[in-house]
Motif scaffolding. Structure first.
Motif, PDB file in Angstrom:
ATOM      1  N   ALA A  43       1.126  -1.279   0.312  1.00  0.00           N
ATOM      2  CA  ALA A  43      -0.058   0.157  -0.411  1.00  0.00           C
ATOM      3  C   ALA A  43       1.205   1.291  -0.096  1.00  0.00           C
ATOM      4  CB  ALA A  43      -0.715   0.188   0.715  1.00  0.00           C
ATOM      5  N   ASP A 264      -6.005  -8.216   7.064  1.00  0.00           N
ATOM      6  CA  ASP A 264      -6.746  -8.170   5.317  1.00  0.00           C
ATOM      7  C   ASP A 264      -7.434  -8.799   4.373  1.00  0.00           C
ATOM      8  OD1 ASP A 264      -3.857  -5.833   5.022  1.00  0.00           O
ATOM      9  OD2 ASP A 264      -2.506  -7.270   5.845  1.00  0.00           O
ATOM     10  N   TRP A 267     -10.251  -7.490   5.050  1.00  0.00           N
ATOM     11  CA  TRP A 267     -10.843  -6.521   4.875  1.00  0.00           C
ATOM     12  C   TRP A 267     -11.075  -7.131   3.399  1.00  0.00           C
ATOM     13  CZ3 TRP A 267      -8.515  -5.429  -0.171  1.00  0.00           C
ATOM     14  CH2 TRP A 267      -8.339  -4.540  -0.706  1.00  0.00           C
ATOM     15  N   GLY A 272     -14.889  -7.739  -0.567  1.00  0.00           N
ATOM     16  CA  GLY A 272     -14.223  -8.178  -2.647  1.00  0.00           C
ATOM     17  C   GLY A 272     -15.043  -9.140  -3.102  1.00  0.00           C
ATOM     18  N   SER A 448     -10.437   2.806  -0.076  1.00  0.00           N
ATOM     19  CA  SER A 448      -9.401   2.308   0.152  1.00  0.00           C
ATOM     20  C   SER A 448      -9.646   1.465   1.330  1.00  0.00           C
ATOM     21  CB  SER A 448      -8.032   2.374  -0.088  1.00  0.00           C
ATOM     22  OG  SER A 448      -8.074   3.776   1.301  1.00  0.00           O
ATOM     23  N   THR A 450     -12.968  -0.454   2.321  1.00  0.00           N
ATOM     24  CA  THR A 450     -12.737  -1.388   2.407  1.00  0.00           C
ATOM     25  C   THR A 450     -12.814  -1.955   0.632  1.00  0.00           C
ATOM     26  OG1 THR A 450     -15.369  -0.733   1.761  1.00  0.00           O
ATOM     27  CG2 THR A 450     -14.653  -1.130   3.765  1.00  0.00           C
ATOM     28  N   PRO A 451     -12.940  -2.948   0.376  1.00  0.00           N
ATOM     29  CA  PRO A 451     -13.133  -3.064  -1.625  1.00  0.00           C
ATOM     30  C   PRO A 451     -13.919  -2.366  -2.254  1.00  0.00           C
ATOM     31  CG  PRO A 451     -12.868  -5.072  -0.150  1.00  0.00           C
ATOM     32  CD  PRO A 451     -13.271  -4.222   0.687  1.00  0.00           C
ATOM     33  N   PRO A 453     -14.946   0.521  -3.898  1.00  0.00           N
ATOM     34  CA  PRO A 453     -14.464   1.872  -4.077  1.00  0.00           C
ATOM     35  C   PRO A 453     -15.116   3.673  -4.325  1.00  0.00           C
ATOM     36  CG  PRO A 453     -14.301   0.868  -5.912  1.00  0.00           C
ATOM     37  CD  PRO A 453     -15.019  -0.086  -5.000  1.00  0.00           C
ATOM     38  N   PHE A 535     -13.866  -3.166  -8.761  1.00  0.00           N
ATOM     39  CA  PHE A 535     -12.749  -3.115  -7.592  1.00  0.00           C
ATOM     40  C   PHE A 535     -11.385  -1.667  -7.953  1.00  0.00           C
ATOM     41  CE2 PHE A 535     -13.622  -6.800  -7.032  1.00  0.00           C
ATOM     42  CZ  PHE A 535     -14.540  -7.062  -5.910  1.00  0.00           C
ATOM     43  N   ASN A 538      -7.788  -1.333  -5.659  1.00  0.00           N
ATOM     44  CA  ASN A 538      -8.315  -1.950  -4.134  1.00  0.00           C
ATOM     45  C   ASN A 538      -8.042  -3.824  -4.897  1.00  0.00           C
ATOM     46  OD1 ASN A 538      -8.856  -0.273  -3.102  1.00  0.00           O
ATOM     47  ND2 ASN A 538     -11.209  -0.632  -2.376  1.00  0.00           N
ATOM     48  N   ARG A 541      -5.090  -5.107  -4.610  1.00  0.00           N
ATOM     49  CA  ARG A 541      -4.488  -5.278  -3.402  1.00  0.00           C
ATOM     50  C   ARG A 541      -5.509  -7.321  -3.015  1.00  0.00           C
ATOM     51  NH1 ARG A 541      -6.130  -1.621   2.688  1.00  0.00           N
ATOM     52  NH2 ARG A 541      -5.762  -4.060   4.005  1.00  0.00           N
TER      53      ARG A 541
END
Length: 565
Positions: A43, A264, A267, A272, A448, A450-451, A453, A535, A538, A541
């Protein structure tokens, strides 16, 4: 009743089938740094450090890419040993068709040609989910979770390729809801529906609520996995913003809470997309305070009563309204239907509309005061006086076919575009648009965090096509309308990438290069076609998290997050 106790911090070996599967993977992905440290570097690090990190991840995951060859007979035998009888349904089971169809919401995927799961496991305990995953890993049969069955492309219960063997863990029986009024929190299992959650909260307190979606039969698991927005998002943000803990079965069959999975992984599961990072069996939610009285209104404005002017002005007003107000629009036929929820008394919303949007002409008599749970029923069932018990119905068999797409708008669309849009609603096969405004709390949370965007958008656009005729001609007509309408709007919506919402899944965006084999070297590159619209930044990630928590890519589907090799 407390949720099942997960193996939180030890992440140690467990007894049972395939206990050793994945042990060596945990070792290989520890390439010098912890997963949390790797993600923090990703990040913030300069590009050369990112490149070094990518090499580390590639080395770590290479040893984990091998997957057991598919052995369906062994898989079924494994299930019968580790799961009680009566909840495992093979395609030869008499009850298989009814179990499969139980929560399918789209007739497009109820056809003899639709590839369906080898086995359906109707889990009643978290241990059944664990056993299904471990058996799947050991015998090369991937597992897809299904909660409410609202997946717009049906990927929670079907594949687009008959050559891809898979099974489904149906979570509908995992539906417990435990509300703690004192702590303003709740544990809810993934198989519960939004309607059941709202009913359970209201049954304990009239002053607590939750900022989820409108559809009462939507499953909790899928809703939270994609972010989840609803009529209180301008006040409280996304549903996923209020998830404070979870219990997940990971790709090794371990049961992990937030502490056990790490920040992670936690998150990634809160937006996601479902089915990529494990199977979440339970979620802990922070509930929100709601006033004793809220106000709703619905006003219809046809094209010949300045609907184009109102839509043009709405784009400026709706995202700027006080956080206690949402004013959404449904555009269909030749009219715009303005729908509002205000977290307060009628006098407040009448005054706000008169000050900020007098052109809409909202009158006192348009506004109805009610409790928060009554407003849930109002928007779910289009009217007042509905019994709260309706929220407990999980729906009936699907009666229609549909296709959906989505967009995000960052600059107001010119009036002439809205005026030209009306001709689209006169076409044979025309569907509808739903416009949900952002602003308020949505704009105060970092993209960023949360996923999900798309928090800086003015509003979201949903395109829907519905039809009831069974036949190729009807399907092509309605599918053509929605795709053409979506293309027509391209110049006026988000760009580079053009945004889309993962909970309105759309396979037109693309599918993974290898969604049923042993992985593709360019899987991440190919997946960017659909991953970045969902996303944006994101996505990278998410793929890095995937490489750490599921390097074999066991939890895979046509639009599953691929590991960043």
């Amino acid at each position: 009743m407390a949720p099942p106790m997960p193996h939180a911090k030890s992440r140690g070996k467990e007894k049972g089938v395939a206990a050793s599967v994945g042990d060596k993977d945990s070792a290989t992905i520890s390439c010098l740094l912890s997963p949390q440290t790797k993600l923090r570097i990703m990040a913030t690090a300069p590009s050369f450090l990112f490149a070094l990190l990518a090499v580390c991840i590639a080395i770590s995951t290479a040893a984990a890419m091998a997957t057991a060859p598919t052995n369906t007979t062994g898989f079924v035998s494994c299930l019968t040993v580790h799961i009680p009888p009566g909840i495992v349904y093979t395609q030869a089971s008499d009850s298989y068709p009814s179990v499969l169809d139980f929560s399918i919401k789209n007739l497009r995927f109820v056809t003899p040609a639709t590839p369906t799961p080898l086995v359906i496991i109707k889990a009643t305990k978290a241990s059944h989910v664990q056993a299904a995953v471990r058996c799947g890993v050991a015998h090369g049969v991937r597992v897809r979770p299904r909660s409410g069955g609202h997946d717009y492309e049906g990927l929670s219960y079907r594949s687009i390729d008959a050559a891809c063997p898979f099974s489904v863990v149906d979570l509908a029986a995992l539906r417990a809801i435990r509300v703690d009024v004192k702590r303003k929190s709740a544990w809810v299992d993934s198989g519960a529906t939004l309607g059941e959650l709202y009913y359970g909260i209201a049954n304990k307190s009239a002053r607590l609520g939750f900022p989820g979606g409108i559809g009462p039969t939507v499953g909790i698991g899928g809703h939270f996995s994609g972010g989840g927005f609803g009529l209180m998002m301008r006040k409280h943000g996304l549903a996923a913003d209020h998830v404070v803990d979870a219990v997940v079965v990971d790709a090794e069959g371990r049961l992990l809470d937030r502490a056990g999975m790490g920040e992670d992984h936690f998150w990634a599961i809160r937006g996601g997309g479902g089915g990529s990072f494990g199977i979440v069996v339970s979620w802990k939610l922070q509930l929100v305070r709601v006033p004793a009285t809220v106000t709703v209104f619905t006003v219809h404005r046809p094209r010949n009563r300045s609907a184009s002017d109102l839509l043009t002005k709405w784009q400026h007003v709706a995202p700027a309204l006080p956080r206690d107000v949402i004013l959404r629009v449904v555009v269909q036929n030749q009219e715009a239907q303005f729908e509002s929820l205000y977290l307060g008394r009628r006098t407040g919303i009448v005054a706000t509309m008169a000050r900020m949007f007098p052109e809409l002409g909202v009158m006192r008599e348009d506004c109805i005061e009610m409790s928060w749970i009554e407003s849930v029923l109002y928007f779910a069932f289009y009217g007042t006086g509905k019994p709260a018990a309706l929220l407990l119905a999980r729906g009936t068999k699907p009666d229609r076919y549909f296709k959906a797409k989505s967009d995000f708008v960052h600059q107001p669309i010119p009036r002439h575009v809205w005026e030209s849009t009306w001709s689209w609603f006169l076409k044979d096969g025309a569907g509808l648009l739903i416009l949900d405004p952002y602003g308020g709390q949505m704009g105060r949370v970092a993209p960023s965090a949360t996923p999900f965007p798309h928090r800086r958008a003015l509003y979201n656009v949903q395109y829907y096509g519905f039809w009831w005729d069974n036949g190729t001609e009807a399907s092509e007509k309605h599918m053509g309308w929605i795709r053409d309408m979506h293309q027509e709007m391209e110049p006026y919506v988000s760009k580079n990438p053009r945004g889309a919402y993962v909970n309105y899944r759309d396979l037109d965006l693309g599918v993974n290069d290898d969604y049923c084999g042993n992985g593709a070297e360019n899987g991440y590159k190919k997946a960017r076609a659909w991953g970045e619209p969902y996303f944006k930044a994101n996505f990278e990630r998410l793929a890095a998290v995937k490489a750490m928590v599921d390097p074999r890519d066991f939890f895979r589907n046509e639009q599953g997050i691929p590991p960043l090799r």
